[in-house]
Scaffold this motif. Structure first.
Motif, PDB file in Angstrom:
ATOM      1  N   VAL C  19      -1.357 -10.390  11.294  1.00  0.00           N
ATOM      2  CA  VAL C  19      -1.523 -10.746   9.863  1.00  0.00           C
ATOM      3  C   VAL C  19      -2.167 -11.149   9.358  1.00  0.00           C
ATOM      4  O   VAL C  19      -3.893 -10.961   8.950  1.00  0.00           O
ATOM      5  N   VAL C  22      -6.317 -10.781  11.066  1.00  0.00           N
ATOM      6  CA  VAL C  22      -6.908 -10.469  10.853  1.00  0.00           C
ATOM      7  C   VAL C  22      -7.101 -10.538   9.654  1.00  0.00           C
ATOM      8  O   VAL C  22      -8.344  -9.817   9.294  1.00  0.00           O
ATOM      9  N   ILE C  88      -8.008   4.590   4.514  1.00  0.00           N
ATOM     10  CA  ILE C  88      -7.287   3.416   4.065  1.00  0.00           C
ATOM     11  C   ILE C  88      -6.381   3.432   3.706  1.00  0.00           C
ATOM     12  O   ILE C  88      -6.546   3.602   2.499  1.00  0.00           O
ATOM     13  N   PHE C  90      -3.689   0.721   2.244  1.00  0.00           N
ATOM     14  CA  PHE C  90      -2.348  -0.850   2.920  1.00  0.00           C
ATOM     15  C   PHE C  90      -1.022  -0.201   1.820  1.00  0.00           C
ATOM     16  O   PHE C  90      -0.460  -1.527   2.229  1.00  0.00           O
ATOM     17  N   ARG C  93       2.170  -1.466   4.413  1.00  0.00           N
ATOM     18  CA  ARG C  93       1.502  -0.945   5.515  1.00  0.00           C
ATOM     19  C   ARG C  93       1.444  -2.791   5.903  1.00  0.00           C
ATOM     20  O   ARG C  93       0.938  -3.515   5.035  1.00  0.00           O
ATOM     21  N   TRP C  94       0.814  -2.562   7.635  1.00  0.00           N
ATOM     22  CA  TRP C  94       0.821  -4.460   8.114  1.00  0.00           C
ATOM     23  C   TRP C  94      -0.780  -4.701   7.372  1.00  0.00           C
ATOM     24  O   TRP C  94      -1.460  -5.626   6.829  1.00  0.00           O
ATOM     25  N   THR C  95      -1.516  -3.877   7.310  1.00  0.00           N
ATOM     26  CA  THR C  95      -2.986  -3.813   6.661  1.00  0.00           C
ATOM     27  C   THR C  95      -2.289  -3.968   4.829  1.00  0.00           C
ATOM     28  O   THR C  95      -4.005  -5.501   4.398  1.00  0.00           O
ATOM     29  N   ALA C  98      -1.602  -8.035   5.657  1.00  0.00           N
ATOM     30  CA  ALA C  98      -3.111  -8.457   5.438  1.00  0.00           C
ATOM     31  C   ALA C  98      -4.611  -8.387   4.457  1.00  0.00           C
ATOM     32  O   ALA C  98      -4.352  -9.517   4.175  1.00  0.00           O
ATOM     33  N   THR C 180       5.723  -4.314   7.295  1.00  0.00           N
ATOM     34  CA  THR C 180       5.306  -5.620   6.890  1.00  0.00           C
ATOM     35  C   THR C 180       6.322  -6.645   6.874  1.00  0.00           C
ATOM     36  O   THR C 180       5.856  -7.797   5.780  1.00  0.00           O
TER      37      THR C 180
END
Ligand SMILES: Nc1ncnc2c1ncn2[C@@H]1O[C@H](COP(=O)(O)OP(=O)(O)OP(=O)(O)O)[C@@H](O)[C@H]1O
Ligand SMILES: Nc1ncnc2c1ncn2[C@@H]1O[C@H](COP(=O)(O)OP(=O)(O)OP(=O)(O)O)[C@@H](O)[C@H]1O
Ligand code: MOO
Ligand SMILES: [Mg+2]
Ligand SMILES: [Mg+2]
Lengths: 238, 373, 232, 373, 232
Positions: C19, C22, C88, C90, C93-95, C98, C180
Motif C-alpha cells: 500500500v 503504491v 476502478i 476503492f 480494497r487495498w487500492t 493506497a 485492507t
C-alpha cells in the motif's frame, strides 16, 4: 480540589452525559468536566495517574484493569447501563422478529457484499457481534465478509453511506441515523450481556464527585439514558 | 543576417533607451561596467522582456511590445555565452556540450564535436562534472556548448575574460573563422579594446543605458573623437592591406594604400585582404627617413591635423588614401615643429603590430552598417 | 520468523508495504506537477490549491477518511464515476488503502518537492532555454534531475507517513485481514484489548525496522546524487 | 610578513606539488587555466585541506599535515576576493561591505568605508541587493568587502577580469598604495601580463600544478628564458629609476642606471624611486643616434646577447648596470648586422611606456625572495 | 459568533491554536539544530538520529501517544523527573497536548529545514568564514537567513499537522474540555455520537479556515523573503 468533577467516559455516552452534566450544573452549581475517548485509552490514562474522579467504561474488561490497579474506590463499581445489539441495513428494510433473527440467513442476505462491524477482536461492539454470530452458527460463513471498523460509529457510517448493505451496531447508534434502518435485534442470550460499568476512583475526594456519581443512577438520569436508547441496569434507589 | 534592436526599459536608478542594428559580422557592445550590456543581450535572448521596443532578426520578430509578440528563448535559436558559465551541474562535460545539439538536430551542424573539443582543450575533461572545473575550464565548456547548439547567432558576454592569453589566442581565430566562413553573426560584449579592434566589424558604444557612438569598426577607431571612450591609450587606426608575398625569414610584405608594409605574422597567405590595426602610440614620427634603424616600416605621409588629447597630441596623418594616427608628446611635437601639411615619415616597428591586431577583411565589413540613433 | 508472527500479521506487513509503495509511486507524478505549479505558477486559485493539498494534514484523519468515503465510496460521486467508466473500485480494497495513504501523505510529498524546486537556480533553466530546449524539456532535463534529492526526500517522508497511516484508512476501507488490514490497523487492534501490548510491540518493532531501512536507503541514494552534483 | 607554502595534493587527473614563499609585496600566481592557482589560494585560505604540506604566515602555522594543525578560515585573517564574487544575496550592498568589519573590530581599520565606496564607484548601489547588480558591480562590491574585513593578507583570484579599463585604472593604484603604505601582502592570480608586470614584486609561474619559474619580478621579466611562459609578446625588462624633475608640459625626467629617461606619466613626484617596465617589442635599435625623430628616449647601450625566440630575435642589451630587452625581426638583425659587443642605441617612444608599466619601487621589492623549489 | 459555537467549542479552537503555536515555536530551535546536524554532520549515529526523528510519522499515532504516556506521564520516568526537578508537568495538561503535537510534527519540521539547508551554496558560507566569521556566526548571518523560507515552510507544515493531530494527543493527555480538548478531539467526540455530524462539520470548517489563513500568510511572507533575495 476546586469542587470540579472530572469524568472519564466512553465516547458513545456523550449525548446523554452532556445532558446530565448540564442538569447537575443547573441544580448544584457544580462543574462537571467530561473527557470522552476510547475506554481503553481512558483506562490506561487512569492507570498512569490521570485525574479522573469517575470512570464510565463501555466495557467490563477495562474496568477490571483499573480495578486490578487498585484505583477503584471500594464498593463503587456498578453496572450502570446496558445496550442491545442490532442488525441494520442501508435504507429501508423489513423488520424481523426475534424468531426470524434466530433463523437469520445472513450469508444469503450479504451475497458478495460486506457486513460492517467494529473490530471483532478488539472493540466491544465487534466482540459482542462476533459472539452473537457464533452462537447463531453464522460466523464461519460470514467472517470473510466482515469489514471491521475501528469503532461502532465508523461501522454505522459504512452502512449509512451504502458502502456496506448490512452492519451490526448498538441500538443506541442505529436509532439516530436516518439512512439506516434496524432489521432486528440480536437475541439477548446470543452474546454476553452488554454492560457499561461505572466507578468512583481513588482520586475522588470531593463531595461533588460522589454527588454526580449518585446522580448517574438517579431516575432523572435514567430518563435521559433511556431516551438515548440505553437500558438502565441499576434499579434507581429513590 | 541582420539584427535590429529598439529597447526601452526602466529600472530604479537605471534607464535603458537605445536603438541599433547589428549587421552580419561581429558587433561589439562596449561600455563601462553597469552600462547595460548584459541587460541588452538578455532582452535579445528573450530572458528578460523590455518594457517597450522591438527586436527583429532577419525579418523574424522576436519581440514587439506594440503587437504583443514575445518569442520564447528556445524558439530564437541564439547561442548565449553567459558572463557566468552556467554549466548544468548534474551533467558531465560531454553531456553539457551536447545539450543543445539534440534540439538543433534538424539544423545543419556548423562545427564538429571533436574539432571544438580539441580547439578548446577540454578533451580530458569530458567525463568530469562541472563542480571540479577551474574558472577557465568552465568558460571553455560553456563556449563549446553554445557553439554546438547550432545557433544562427551568437551572443557572447565577456567570453574571454577568464581565459589565459594562450587560450584566447586559440579561440579568437576560430571565432573569426566562424564569422567569416559561416556568416554567423556575433554580438560580443567585451572590456578589452584589443579584442574589440580585432574582432569587431561594427561597434556599439554604450554609456549609462544609451548609445554613445556606433558604426563600422574602422570609422570608430580612426575617429579621434572616440579615443576618450576607448581609453586614450587605445587610439589607433585600421589599414586595409593585401598580402603580396611571404619571405623565408617569416616576414610578409603587404601592399596598402599607404605604401608597402612588413609584418611578422604567421599564416599570412598571399592574396589575402587584411585589416591591420595600428596603435597611435606605436607610431613614431621622423622628419627624414631614418637609416640604420631596426624598424622596417617607414611610411611617407603628410600631417593632416594635430589634436590635443589629454596631455598628448594625436597626429592624424594622410598616407595616400589611408589615415594613420600617431600619438606623441607635446614636447616632441614642439621639437619637430609639426604643422598641418608638413611631410613626415611614420616609423613603425614590425613587431609593434600585435598578432591580435591583424584580421581578415570581411566583405560585410565593407558594408555600411546603419546605426540609427 | 514464521513462528514469531502469525500469518495474518505477515499479511499485514506485506500489505502495508504494498500500500505504501503504491501510494507513493502513484501520487508522485501528480505531486511533482502540483509542486511545480505551486512553486513557479502565478495563477488564480494558487492559494486554494495550496490549501486543498494541505487539508489532509489539518483535518483529523477520521474526517479525511469519512470524506473519502463520501466521494470515492461506492455511492460517492467520483467513486461511481470511476467504477462505471474505468472499473476502478476503492471500497474495501487495498487500492482504497493506497488512496487513503496517498491522500494523507500528499502534503508532505508536495512540500518537499516544492522546496527543492524553489532552490533550483532559475538561471540554469534560462541557459537551457537559450540552448533550444522547450519548457517541458527544460523541466525534464534540468529542473527534474536537480530536484531529485528533494523528490527522494519527499518520497521517504510520504512513505513513512503511509506506513503509519491509520485513521483515514480504517475509516475509508475498514479492516479486512488480508485485504485492507495494514500494520497500524493490526497494532491498533492489539492496543484495544487489555494485555495486547506485547503483541503490539512486536509489530511496532517491525514498522520501525522497515522505516529505518527505507530512511537509510534513501539517505544513501540522496548522498550519492548530491555528491555527483557538488563534488568539492 | 612572509608566507611560505608547501603543498601536495592529488586529484584524479591533476597533481599539485609545490613549494614557494611569498615575501611582503605582491606575489603573482601566473599560469594557464587549470594550472592550480585557485586550488593553491583555497588551501592558503583554509577552504580546502591539502593532502600534505605546510602553510605558514609570519611564524603562525596555518596548516601542517605532519603536526595535524589546520587553522579554520576565520582565524587566518585573510581577505579573499573570489573568482566568482560570492556576495551574500540576502544582504544589501552596504551590509555585504560591512560584513567582515564586525569580526575585525579589534584590529585597526586600514581603509575607511566612505573612501573605499568612492574609489569603487558603488555609492549609488549601497541600498541594493546583489541580485540586480551587473557583473562588474558585483566584483567591485566583493573587492570592497574583502578590503573592509581588515585582513592581514589579501588573496585575489583574477580580481579585475570583469572590470573595464577605466575602473581597473582606478583600482590598481589603490592596490599599490595598500601594498606600499600598509605593507599588506597580496597574493594575486592573474592572466594579464600587464597587471602582473605592474603589480608583482614576486612572480610564481605555474604549469600543471608545478612551479615553472619563480623569483623577484625584475629577474623573471628580464630573463629571456621566461619569455615563452609569459607569451612571447610580453617579454620586457624592468628599469629602476628615480624621478628627477617634472616639466610644465607634463614630461618627467628620470635618472636610471641606463641614463636619463623621459616619461609622460601624471603624478610623478621628484625624488620617488620607480620601476619602469619596458616591453621588448617597443624597443627599436639604431646604429647611430637618430635625429629629427619624435622618440625622446635614446639610450646608448651594448649588445650582450642575441636569442632566437620563435620567429624573432630577443636582443639583451647592457646599458650601464641595467639590462634592456629588445625584440626585433630576424631581417632587421641581419640588416643591422648585430653582434654581441656592438654599441647600439635603444630607441623608445615616451608614450610606449604604458601607465600600467610604471610602479613605485618598494623597499621589499629589493629583498631577495627565496623561492625554494 | 458566540451563538454559533458553544463556549466549550470556542475553548477547543483557542486551545488548538495555543497548542499548535507553542508546539511549533518550542520545537523550532531543536528542529533547526537537528536539521543542521542531519544536513551537514557526518557523525556516528547519524542514521539513528534520522530514524528517531521520523518515528512519529511511521508509528500509528496511538502508539506514539501511548509511548508518551509511558515516558512523560505522571508515573513515567521522564515525567517524574521533570516534575520533581523542574516542576514541569505534561500529564493531562495543555502542555502535554503541545508536546504530543510537537513530537508528531517534528519530522515535518526537520525535513523541510534540512532540505533548505542542503540547498544553501556552501561557497557562500566559505566566503563568510574568510571574512572572519566563526562557524556559529556563519550559520546565524548567512545560512539562517537563506533558509528562512524553508524554515517558514516547515513551520507551516508543522503547524498544520499540529492543528490536525488527534491520535497521539487523545491517547497521551485524554480529551478534557478546556484543558486538553483540541479541535480534532472535539470533532472526534461529536462523530462518536448519533447526530453529531453537523456539529463536527462546523468544527471542521473552522479548522480549514484556520489552516488556510496560516498557509496564505506564510506564503505571503515567504514570497516577500524570496523576492528580496532573488530580484529579477
Ligand atoms: N574534484 C576535482 N577532481 C578532479 N580534478 C579537479 C577537481 N577539482 C579541481 N580539479 C582540477 O584541478 C585543476 C586546477 O584547478 P584550479 O581551479 O586550481 O585552476 P586555476 O589555475 O585556478 O584555473 P583558472 O585560471 O581556469 O581558474 C583543474 O584542471 C581542475 O580541473
Ligand atoms: N533589478 C534591478 N534594479 C535596479 N537596477 C538594476 C536591476 N538589474 C540591473 N540593474 C542595473 O542595470 C545596470 C545595467 O546592468 P548590466 O548587467 O546590463 O550591466 P553590464 O553593462 O552588463 O555591466 P558589466 O560589464 O559590469 O557586466 C546596472 O547598473 C545594474 O545595477
Ligand atoms: O494525524 Mo494522525 O494522528 O497521523 O492519524
Ligand atoms: Mg554584464
Ligand atoms: Mg581559478
Amino acid at each position: 480540589e476546586d469542587g470540579a468533577v472530572t469524568v472519564f467516559a466512553a465516547a458513545s455516552l456523550k449525548t446523554a452525559l452532556d445532558q446530565i452534566a448540564a442538569e447537575f450544573g443547573a441544580k448544584t452549581g457544580g462543574q462537571v468536566t467530561i473527557s470522552y475517548a476510547g475506554s481503553n485509552q481512558l483506562a490506561r490514562q487512569i492507570i498512569q495517574g490521570a485525574p479522573a474522579d469517575i470512570y464510565l467504561s463501555a466495557n467490563a474488561r477495562w474496568m477490571d484493569e483499573v480495578e486490578n490497579a487498585g484505583l477503584v474506590a471500594d464498593g463503587t463499581r456498578q453496572d450502570l447501563l446496558g445496550n442491545r445489539l442490532v442488525l441494520i441495513a442501508h435504507g429501508k428494510a423489513n423488520v424481523l422478529n426475534d424468531d426470524q433473527m434466530r433463523d437469520l440467513d445472513l450469508p444469503a442476505m450479504l451475497g458478495d457484499e460486506k457486513l460492517a462491524m467494529a473490530l471483532v477482536d478488539a472493540v466491544p461492539a465487534g466482540q459482542y457481534g462476533k459472539a452473537a454470530l457464533e452462537s447463531l452458527g453464522l460466523w464461519d460463513d460470514v467472517a470473510p465478509h466482515v469489514a471491521q471498523a475501528d469503532n461502532v460509529r465508523a461501522a454505522l457510517a459504512l452502512v449509512a453511506t451504502g458502502e456496506a448493505p448490512l452492519g451490526i451496531v448498538y441500538a443506541t447508534d442505529a436509532a439516530a441515523e436516518d439512512d439506516v434502518s434496524v432489521i432486528g435485534e440480536f437475541p439477548a442470550d446470543s452474546h454476553p450481556p452488554i454492560t457499561y460499568p461505572v466507578a468512583l476512583t481513588r482520586m475522588a475526594q470531593d463531595p461533588a464527585d460522589r454527588a454526580f456519581y449518585d446522580l448517574l443512577s438517579s431516575p432523572q438520569a435514567a430518563t435521559i439514558f433511556e431516551a438515548a436508547g440505553f437500558t438502565v441496569l441499576t434499579p434507581p434507589r429513590d | 543576417m541582420m539584427l535590429s534592436v529598439d529597447l526601452q526599459h526602466h529600472m530604479p536608478g537605471f534607464d535603458l533607451d537605445l536603438t541599433f542594428t547589428a549587421p552580419a559580422g561581429v558587433t561589439a557592445l562596449f561600455g563601462p561596467s553597469g552600462s547595460g550590456k548584459t541587460t541588452i543581450i538578455n532582452a535579445i535572448a528573450g530572458l528578460t522582456s523590455p518594457q517597450s521596443g522591438r527586436i527583429e532578426a532577419d525579418g523574424q520578430v522576436f519581440f514587439d511590445s506594440a503587437r504583443g509578440v514575445n518569442l520564447p528563448p528556445h524558439r530564437r535559436q541564439l547561442g548565449y555565452l553567459f558572463q557566468d558559465a552556467r554549466l548544468f551541474p548534474h551533467l558531465t562535460v560531454r553531456q553539457n556540450l551536447l545539450y543543445g545539439s539534440w534540439f538543433a538536430r534538424k539544423r545543419p551542424a556548423r562545427a564538429e564535436f571533436g574539432q571544438i573539443v580539441e580547439m578548446l582543450g577540454i578533451g580530458h575533461l569530458l567525463t568530469r562534472r562541472p563542480a571540479g572545473l577551474s574558472g577557465g575550464e568552465r568558460q571553455r565548456v560553456a563556449f563549446g556548448r553554445a557553439i554546438l547548439s547550432r545557433p544562427r547567432m551568437l551572443l557572447m558576454d565577456e567570453p574571454l575574460a577568464a581565459l589565459d592569453e594562450a587560450r584566447k589566442a586559440e579561440i579568437l581565430p576560430y571565432l573569426e573563422r566562424l564569422r567569416d566562413e559561416t556568416g554567423l553573426p556575433i554580438l560580443y560584449v567585451t572590456h578589452s579594446v584589443s579584442e574589440l579592434a580585432r574582432m569587431a566589424t561594427t561597434v556599439v558604444m554604450l554609456d549609462q543605458g544609451r548609445i554613445a557612438a556606433s558604426g563600422p569598426a574602422d570609422q570608430i577607431f580612426a575617429d579621434p573623437a572616440t579615443a576618450p571612450l576607448l581609453g586614450i591609450r587605445e587610439a589607433g587606426s585600421i589599414l586595409n592591406a593585401r598580402v603580396v608575398s611571404t619571405d623565408g625569414d617569416g616576414l610578409s610584405r603587404l601592399q596598402s594604400g599607404a605604401g608597402p608594409l612588413w609584418l611578422s605574422q604567421p599564416g599570412l597567405v598571399p592574396g589575402r585582404d587584411l585589416r591591420v590595426r595600428i596603435m597611435a602610440r606605436d607610431v613614431m614620427l621622423s622628419l627624414q627617413a631614418p637609416e640604420g634603424i631596426s624598424a622596417l616600416n617607414i611610411i611617407p605621409a603628410r600631417v593632416e591635423s594635430l589634436t590635443q588629447t589629454g596631455r598628448d597630441i594625436l597626429v592624424r596623418l594622410e598616407a595616400g588614401p589611408e589615415t594613420i594616427l600617431s600619438q606623441i608628446t607635446r614636447r616632441s611635437a614642439q621639437l619637430l615643429d609639426l604643422r598641418p601639411g608638413m611631410p613626415v615619415h611614420a616609423v613603425l616597428k614590425t613587431l609593434s603590430v600585435a598578432p591580435g591586431s591583424v584580421a581578415q577583411s570581411l566583405s560585410s565589413a565593407a558594408q555600411t552598417p546603419e546605426a540609427r540613433e | 520468523m514464521t513462528d514469531w508472527l502469525t500469518t495474518q500479521e505477515w499479511q499485514a506487513v506485506a500489505l502495508s508495504l504494498k500500500v505504501s509503495v503504491v501510494a507513493v509511486l502513484a501520487s508522485l507524478p501528480l505531486g511533482v506537477v502540483v509542486a511545480y505549479a505551486l512553486a513557479r505558477g502565478r495563477f488564480w486559485g494558487h492559494g486554494i490549491l495550496n490549501g486543498l493539498v494541505h487539508l489532509p494534514l489539518v483535518l483529523p484523519p477520521v474526517v479525511t477518511g469519512y470524506l473519502l468515503l463520501l466521494t470515492f465510496g461506492r455511492r460517492g460521486s467520483i467513486g461511481q464515476f470511476l467504477d462505471q467508466w474505468f472499473g476502478i473500485v476503492f471500497a474495501f480494497r487495498w487500492t482504497g488503502a493506497a488512496l487513503a495513504a496517498a491522500v494523507m501523505a500528499f502534503p508532505l510529498l508536495v512540500r518537499a518537492i516544492r522546496l527543492a524546486i524553489e532552490a533550483v537556480d532559475p538561471r540554469l533553466e534560462a541557459a537551457a532555454s537559450t540552448l533550444g530546449a522547450p519548457r517541458i524539456w527544460v523541466f525534464l532535463t534540468v529542473t527534474l534531475p536537480l530536484i531529485l534529492p528533494g523528490i527522494l526526500a519527499g518520497m521517504v517522508l510520504a512513505f513513512a507517513k503511509a506506513m503509519g497511516e491509520f485513521g483515514a484508512t480504517i475509516t475509508f476501507v475498514s479492516n479486512i485481514p488480508g485485504q485492507t488490514q495494514t500494520l497500524p490497523s493490526a497494532i491498533y487492534s492489539f492496543l484495544q484489548v487489555p494485555g495486547g501490548e506485547s503483541a503490539a510491540a512486536r509489530l511496532v518493532l517491525i514498522a520501525i525496522a522497515i522505516a529505518i531501512t527505507a530512511l537509510i536507503l534513501s539517505e544513501w541514494v540522496s548522498r550519492a546524487v548530491a555528491r555527483r552534483i557538488r563534488a568539492s
